[in-house]
Design an enzyme around this catalytic site. Sequence first.
Site, PDB file in Angstrom:
ATOM      1  N   ASP A 107     -15.160  19.426   4.794  1.00 19.81           N
ATOM      2  CA  ASP A 107     -13.912  18.779   5.210  1.00 19.81           C
ATOM      3  C   ASP A 107     -13.240  18.212   3.975  1.00 19.81           C
ATOM      4  O   ASP A 107     -13.911  17.816   3.030  1.00 19.81           O
ATOM      5  CB  ASP A 107     -14.189  17.599   6.160  1.00 19.81           C
ATOM      6  CG  ASP A 107     -14.808  18.053   7.453  1.00 19.81           C
ATOM      7  OD1 ASP A 107     -14.542  19.200   7.847  1.00 19.81           O
ATOM      8  OD2 ASP A 107     -15.573  17.258   8.049  1.00 19.81           O
TER       9      ASP A 107
ATOM     10  N   ASP B 260      -9.592   3.737   2.498  1.00 19.52           N
ATOM     11  CA  ASP B 260      -8.402   2.875   2.574  1.00 19.52           C
ATOM     12  C   ASP B 260      -7.153   3.681   2.884  1.00 19.52           C
ATOM     13  O   ASP B 260      -6.270   3.245   3.621  1.00 19.52           O
ATOM     14  CB  ASP B 260      -8.212   2.008   1.311  1.00 19.52           C
ATOM     15  CG  ASP B 260      -8.428   2.748   0.032  1.00 19.52           C
ATOM     16  OD1 ASP B 260      -8.652   3.981   0.075  1.00 19.52           O
ATOM     17  OD2 ASP B 260      -8.372   2.110  -1.037  1.00 19.52           O
TER      18      ASP B 260
ATOM     19  N   GLU C 117       0.361  -2.965   2.641  1.00 17.14           N
ATOM     20  CA  GLU C 117       0.014  -3.317   1.268  1.00 17.14           C
ATOM     21  C   GLU C 117      -0.115  -2.064   0.397  1.00 17.14           C
ATOM     22  O   GLU C 117       0.082  -2.097  -0.803  1.00 17.14           O
ATOM     23  CB  GLU C 117      -1.307  -4.102   1.257  1.00 17.14           C
ATOM     24  CG  GLU C 117      -1.551  -4.788  -0.063  1.00 17.14           C
ATOM     25  CD  GLU C 117      -2.921  -5.431  -0.170  1.00 17.14           C
ATOM     26  OE1 GLU C 117      -3.159  -6.427   0.523  1.00 17.14           O
ATOM     27  OE2 GLU C 117      -3.741  -4.932  -0.955  1.00 17.14           O
ATOM     28  N   GLU C 118      -0.440  -0.949   1.016  1.00 21.61           N
ATOM     29  CA  GLU C 118      -0.660   0.304   0.284  1.00 21.61           C
ATOM     30  C   GLU C 118       0.617   1.113   0.048  1.00 21.61           C
ATOM     31  O   GLU C 118       0.568   2.187  -0.521  1.00 21.61           O
ATOM     32  CB  GLU C 118      -1.644   1.188   1.069  1.00 21.61           C
ATOM     33  CG  GLU C 118      -3.016   0.592   1.254  1.00 21.61           C
ATOM     34  CD  GLU C 118      -3.809   0.517  -0.037  1.00 21.61           C
ATOM     35  OE1 GLU C 118      -3.613   1.377  -0.904  1.00 21.61           O
ATOM     36  OE2 GLU C 118      -4.593  -0.441  -0.185  1.00 21.61           O
TER      37      GLU C 118
ATOM     38  N   ASP D 213      -2.473  -5.015   6.010  1.00 23.58           N
ATOM     39  CA  ASP D 213      -3.333  -4.627   4.894  1.00 23.58           C
ATOM     40  C   ASP D 213      -4.401  -3.751   5.539  1.00 23.58           C
ATOM     41  O   ASP D 213      -5.271  -4.246   6.254  1.00 23.58           O
ATOM     42  CB  ASP D 213      -3.955  -5.882   4.257  1.00 23.58           C
ATOM     43  CG  ASP D 213      -4.867  -5.529   3.089  1.00 23.58           C
ATOM     44  OD1 ASP D 213      -5.064  -4.327   2.825  1.00 23.58           O
ATOM     45  OD2 ASP D 213      -5.385  -6.462   2.446  1.00 23.58           O
TER      46      ASP D 213
ATOM     47  N   LEU E 205      -7.054  -1.961   4.594  1.00 21.70           N
ATOM     48  CA  LEU E 205      -8.475  -2.178   4.300  1.00 21.70           C
ATOM     49  C   LEU E 205      -8.596  -3.236   3.216  1.00 21.70           C
ATOM     50  O   LEU E 205      -8.467  -2.942   2.025  1.00 21.70           O
ATOM     51  CB  LEU E 205      -9.136  -0.860   3.873  1.00 21.70           C
ATOM     52  CG  LEU E 205     -10.540  -0.649   4.421  1.00 21.70           C
ATOM     53  CD1 LEU E 205     -10.632  -0.852   5.917  1.00 21.70           C
ATOM     54  CD2 LEU E 205     -11.026   0.743   4.072  1.00 21.70           C
ATOM     55  N   ASP E 206      -8.817  -4.452   3.659  1.00 24.10           N
ATOM     56  CA  ASP E 206      -8.902  -5.574   2.732  1.00 24.10           C
ATOM     57  C   ASP E 206     -10.342  -5.717   2.221  1.00 24.10           C
ATOM     58  O   ASP E 206     -11.291  -5.467   2.961  1.00 24.10           O
ATOM     59  CB  ASP E 206      -8.487  -6.860   3.462  1.00 24.10           C
ATOM     60  CG  ASP E 206      -8.553  -8.045   2.540  1.00 24.10           C
ATOM     61  OD1 ASP E 206      -7.841  -8.041   1.524  1.00 24.10           O
ATOM     62  OD2 ASP E 206      -9.351  -8.971   2.819  1.00 24.10           O
TER      63      ASP E 206
ATOM     64  N   GLU F 155      -1.529 -10.769   3.576  1.00 23.71           N
ATOM     65  CA  GLU F 155      -2.805 -11.500   3.581  1.00 23.71           C
ATOM     66  C   GLU F 155      -2.600 -12.990   3.853  1.00 23.71           C
ATOM     67  O   GLU F 155      -3.199 -13.556   4.775  1.00 23.71           O
ATOM     68  CB  GLU F 155      -3.509 -11.304   2.219  1.00 23.71           C
ATOM     69  CG  GLU F 155      -4.029  -9.881   2.048  1.00 23.71           C
ATOM     70  CD  GLU F 155      -4.243  -9.448   0.611  1.00 23.71           C
ATOM     71  OE1 GLU F 155      -3.527  -9.956  -0.283  1.00 23.71           O
ATOM     72  OE2 GLU F 155      -5.100  -8.584   0.354  1.00 23.71           O
TER      73      GLU F 155
HETATM   74  P1  AHM Z   1      -7.546  -5.992  -1.853  1.00 26.00           P
HETATM   75  O1  AHM Z   1      -6.470  -6.077  -0.790  1.00 26.00           O
HETATM   76  O2  AHM Z   1      -7.202  -5.058  -2.970  1.00 26.00           O
HETATM   77  O3  AHM Z   1      -8.880  -5.695  -1.250  1.00 26.00           O
HETATM   78  O4  AHM Z   1      -7.612  -7.435  -2.556  1.00 26.00           O
HETATM   79  C1  AHM Z   1      -7.782  -8.573  -1.765  1.00 26.00           C
HETATM   80  C2  AHM Z   1      -9.179  -9.118  -1.905  1.00 26.00           C
HETATM   81  C3  AHM Z   1      -9.462 -10.259  -0.960  1.00 26.00           C
HETATM   82  O5  AHM Z   1     -10.035  -9.786   0.217  1.00 26.00           O
HETATM   83  C4  AHM Z   1     -10.414 -11.115  -1.741  1.00 26.00           C
HETATM   84  O6  AHM Z   1     -10.327 -12.462  -1.360  1.00 26.00           O
HETATM   85  C5  AHM Z   1      -9.978 -10.900  -3.161  1.00 26.00           C
HETATM   86  O7  AHM Z   1      -9.302  -9.655  -3.193  1.00 26.00           O
HETATM   87  C6  AHM Z   1     -11.091 -10.828  -4.155  1.00 26.00           C
HETATM   88  O8  AHM Z   1     -10.555 -10.688  -5.426  1.00 26.00           O
HETATM   89  P2  AHM Z   1     -11.418 -10.948  -6.754  1.00 26.00           P
HETATM   90  O9  AHM Z   1     -12.219  -9.723  -6.984  1.00 26.00           O
HETATM   91  O10 AHM Z   1     -10.404 -11.203  -7.846  1.00 26.00           O
HETATM   92  O11 AHM Z   1     -12.270 -12.164  -6.524  1.00 26.00           O
HETATM   93 MG    MG Z   2      -6.042  -7.021   0.711  1.00 25.34          MG
END
Ligand code: AHM
Ligand code: MG
Length: 323
Positions: free
Chosen positions: A64, A70, A93-94, A113, A115-116, A265
């Site tokens: 596949d 993400d 966010e993407e 967002d 995949l946070d 966020e």
């Molecule tokens: P992302 O959306 O790219 O995943 O970034 C957000 C995340 C948060 O979930 C988290 O609190 C933070 O980035 C962690 O960042 P760091 O690695 O600077 O501590």
């Molecule tokens: Mg995020």
Amino acid sequence: MYRQITTLSEFVLSEEKKIKNATGNFSLLINSLDNAGRIIASHVKRAGLVDILGPVGKKNIFADEVQKLDEFADLLIAETLRSSGLVHGFASEERESFEKIKNSHGDYVVFFDPLDGSSNIDVNMSIGTIFSIYKKSNNLLQKGISQVAAGFFLYGPSVIFIYCAGGKVNGFTLDPEIGSFVLTNPNIKIPLVGPTYTINESYYSRYPEYIRKYLSHIKERSAPLTQRYAAAMVADVYRILLKGGIFLYPEDRIQKEGKLRLLYEVNPMAYIINHAGGSSFSQGSNPLEMTPTSLHMRLPIVLGSKSQVAEFEKFYHNENYGH
Ligand code: AHM
Ligand code: MG
């Protein structure tokens, strides 16, 4: 033994019945997001098996086409919103820009967002999906207080769905046997104080003086706080919702506006935390009262148990205004 359970769809419908002249559209939107969250959860669970984590365009062992998790989550939610017929437009966010959905008569605007906690994806740690819902308005960049609902999915050992609308925060857990979210944490209220603080302390030398003083204070007092950091805001905020405590992603010498994005966020999480009886703070202001200046604006954020955020605010004011 039979036990009465309330599924997410039953809960959303019963809440809707309490609202005079409700059209049902909002419930349908939450149900669409519920579906998307469950599909993402099942992919997250299979990620290691089907090599879904590989670079985009590579073939996996089943031949596949591999898609990054993400990217998959982003496309799935976008398609869910497009096909719902309930949404005027959305931003992720993407993605670089806002998408106005063609021929849609939908009333809602959604920010998400997909995949946070992206640094956790490859290492089998908690990640999540965050969303924020507004009523359509002439102004795309509305203040966080105008949200009509916000929520997040947490893909951890269990799959959790936290959802705030109508002033209350409710928590659901996915029951894998029946494939539905069931109400497990009704009307969540954050404890006034909690035992933990959450910050990426490796940036210590980059933080302003008042943050360093605050960190020393909470660690050196007679009942010091313990540090917990999941590196995924969804997991850290979930812990605070249940146990109390304080979350900080402040400004520093390199990330002058912090890292977290206001629309995807900070606003949804601040909305949830505030409605659960906690509070949020961004450099002297309530982030929910800020007018966003751009779709991807970042801002420093501190949120959590009310008394702990109030204590932090004193350090901020001492440094910045000397009182
Ligand atoms: P992302 O959306 O790219 O995943 O970034 C957000 C995340 C948060 O979930 C988290 O609190 C933070 O980035 C962690 O960042 P760091 O690695 O600077 O501590
Ligand atoms: Mg995020």
